[in-house]
Design a protein around this motif. Structure first.
Motif, short mmCIF file in Angstrom:
data_model
loop_
_atom_site.label_atom_id
_atom_site.label_comp_id
_atom_site.label_asym_id
_atom_site.label_seq_id
_atom_site.Cartn_x
_atom_site.Cartn_y
_atom_site.Cartn_z
N LEU A 21 82.01 64.92 -56.56
CA LEU A 21 81.82 66.57 -56.84
C LEU A 21 83.20 67.59 -57.73
CD1 LEU A 21 80.30 67.22 -53.38
CD2 LEU A 21 79.20 67.06 -56.13
N ILE A 22 83.99 66.90 -57.53
CA ILE A 22 85.89 67.97 -57.77
C ILE A 22 85.10 67.49 -59.33
CG2 ILE A 22 87.65 67.90 -58.63
CD1 ILE A 22 88.14 67.03 -55.43
N ARG A 23 84.76 66.12 -59.90
CA ARG A 23 84.64 66.28 -61.56
C ARG A 23 84.21 66.80 -61.93
NH1 ARG A 23 86.71 61.11 -59.78
NH2 ARG A 23 84.47 60.05 -58.89
N GLU B 126 82.57 71.49 -65.70
CA GLU B 126 81.57 71.81 -65.91
C GLU B 126 82.76 73.73 -66.29
OE1 GLU B 126 77.93 72.55 -66.34
OE2 GLU B 126 78.51 70.18 -66.20
N ILE B 127 83.28 73.35 -65.19
CA ILE B 127 84.10 74.56 -65.43
C ILE B 127 85.44 75.02 -66.70
CG2 ILE B 127 86.45 76.07 -64.39
CD1 ILE B 127 83.82 76.26 -62.92
N ASP B 128 85.62 73.09 -67.01
CA ASP B 128 86.18 73.46 -68.35
C ASP B 128 85.29 73.61 -69.84
OD1 ASP B 128 89.02 72.64 -66.81
OD2 ASP B 128 89.27 69.94 -67.55
N GLN B 129 84.11 73.30 -70.03
CA GLN B 129 83.64 73.85 -70.70
C GLN B 129 83.25 75.03 -70.77
OE1 GLN B 129 79.77 71.23 -70.16
NE2 GLN B 129 80.92 69.36 -71.23
N LEU B 130 82.85 75.73 -69.59
CA LEU B 130 83.11 77.41 -69.89
C LEU B 130 83.98 78.13 -70.20
CD1 LEU B 130 80.68 77.33 -66.33
CD2 LEU B 130 79.69 78.15 -68.88
N ASP B 131 85.09 77.58 -69.68
CA ASP B 131 86.75 78.10 -69.88
C ASP B 131 86.55 77.98 -71.78
OD1 ASP B 131 87.66 78.99 -67.51
OD2 ASP B 131 88.78 77.39 -67.01
N ASP B 132 86.26 77.30 -71.99
CA ASP B 132 86.55 76.52 -73.18
C ASP B 132 85.86 77.79 -74.25
OD1 ASP B 132 88.11 75.41 -74.74
OD2 ASP B 132 86.77 74.08 -75.44
N ASN C 21 80.02 87.49 -70.37
CA ASN C 21 79.30 88.28 -69.40
C ASN C 21 78.73 86.89 -68.59
OD1 ASN C 21 81.07 90.47 -68.41
ND2 ASN C 21 78.79 91.83 -69.22
N ALA C 22 77.56 86.27 -69.75
CA ALA C 22 76.82 85.89 -69.19
C ALA C 22 77.50 84.04 -69.22
CB ALA C 22 76.09 85.30 -70.61
N TYR C 23 78.90 83.92 -69.98
CA TYR C 23 79.09 82.92 -69.49
C TYR C 23 80.34 83.10 -67.32
CZ TYR C 23 79.45 81.03 -75.00
OH TYR C 23 79.33 80.65 -75.76
N GLN C 24 80.84 84.46 -67.64
CA GLN C 24 81.72 84.26 -66.65
C GLN C 24 80.85 83.95 -65.22
OE1 GLN C 24 84.71 84.52 -65.90
NE2 GLN C 24 84.01 84.65 -63.69
N LYS C 25 79.63 85.31 -65.70
CA LYS C 25 77.64 84.61 -64.56
C LYS C 25 77.91 82.83 -63.88
CE LYS C 25 73.19 85.40 -63.09
NZ LYS C 25 72.22 85.86 -63.44
N GLN C 26 78.09 81.87 -65.33
CA GLN C 26 77.70 80.68 -64.94
C GLN C 26 79.02 80.25 -64.46
OE1 GLN C 26 77.03 79.42 -68.68
NE2 GLN C 26 75.14 79.97 -69.37
N THR D 246 78.78 78.51 -60.95
CA THR D 246 78.93 77.14 -60.96
C THR D 246 79.78 76.63 -60.01
OG1 THR D 246 78.99 76.77 -63.20
CG2 THR D 246 80.47 75.10 -61.94
N HIS D 247 81.07 77.48 -59.36
CA HIS D 247 81.61 77.78 -58.22
C HIS D 247 81.23 77.57 -56.79
CE1 HIS D 247 85.67 77.67 -60.25
NE2 HIS D 247 85.55 79.31 -60.83
N PHE D 248 80.17 78.29 -56.72
CA PHE D 248 78.75 78.41 -55.96
C PHE D 248 78.65 77.17 -55.70
CE2 PHE D 248 74.87 79.53 -53.17
CZ PHE D 248 75.48 80.53 -52.52
N LYS D 249 77.33 76.36 -56.75
CA LYS D 249 76.11 75.33 -56.17
C LYS D 249 77.80 74.31 -56.02
CE LYS D 249 74.31 71.56 -58.89
NZ LYS D 249 74.78 70.52 -57.82
#
Length: 160
Positions: free
Chosen positions: A64-66, A71-77, A108-113, A117-120
């Motif tokens: 789950l961590i991986r 996902e977070i790395d892609q969004l941060d990028d 804003n859309a990326y931040q929502k994602q 992602t955190h919630f999921k």
């Protein structure tokens, strides 16, 4: 003033400074029952301990961590690239308001994602818990914002 008096005063001064330093460290050290550097422990470690995960749960949690990290790395990028586009517009003499607004909407859309992602991720952690761990998970939910809060730092312009 004689050299011996000067030397004696210097030694006494250094001794007092050492005592003050030790006193400060002693008074500001970890409290009884608190682990040293608890604020620096990895969230992964805290969650495993608080939820009492067994070896199999820990393996699944690693997966789950991986997934979460990817996902977070892609969004941060994507956020970083979009911010670069947004702020590069400041160098233009005539900033296109439509472009600025669309880039901010995209951020804003990326931040929502990111938040989704955190919630999921935490929903998935909850699913890993056995029935006897659900109460521990509920207790953990009240601490999540503290565990995952960004570490305080000074802005670069104040670091001089």
């Amino acid at each position: 003033m004689e050299r011996t008096k000067l030397l004696t005063i210097t030694v006494i001064g250094l001794f007092l400074i050492n005592l003050a330093t030790l006193g400060f460290l002693f008074l500001n050290g970890p409290k009884p029952g608190e682990m040293p550097h608890e604020g620096r422990r990895q969230p992964k470690t805290i969650i495993i301990e608080k939820l009492h995960f067994d070896a199999n749960q820990q393996k699944e949690y690693e997966k789950l961590i991986r997934w979460h990290r990817e996902e977070i790395d892609q969004l941060d990028d994507s956020i970083r690239q979009t911010k670069n586009k947004l702020y590069s517009g400041l160098s233009e003499s005539n900033l296109n308001i439509k472009t600025k607004d669309s880039l901010i909407a995209l951020l804003n859309a990326y931040q929502k994602q990111v938040e989704e992602t955190h919630f999921k991720h935490f929903e998935d952690i909850k699913k890993l818990c056995k029935p006897n761990q659900q109460e521990d998970f509920m207790a953990l939910t009240t601490e999540l914002s503290r565990i995952f809060a960004p570490r305080p730092h000074r802005p670069r312009h104040e670091e001089r």
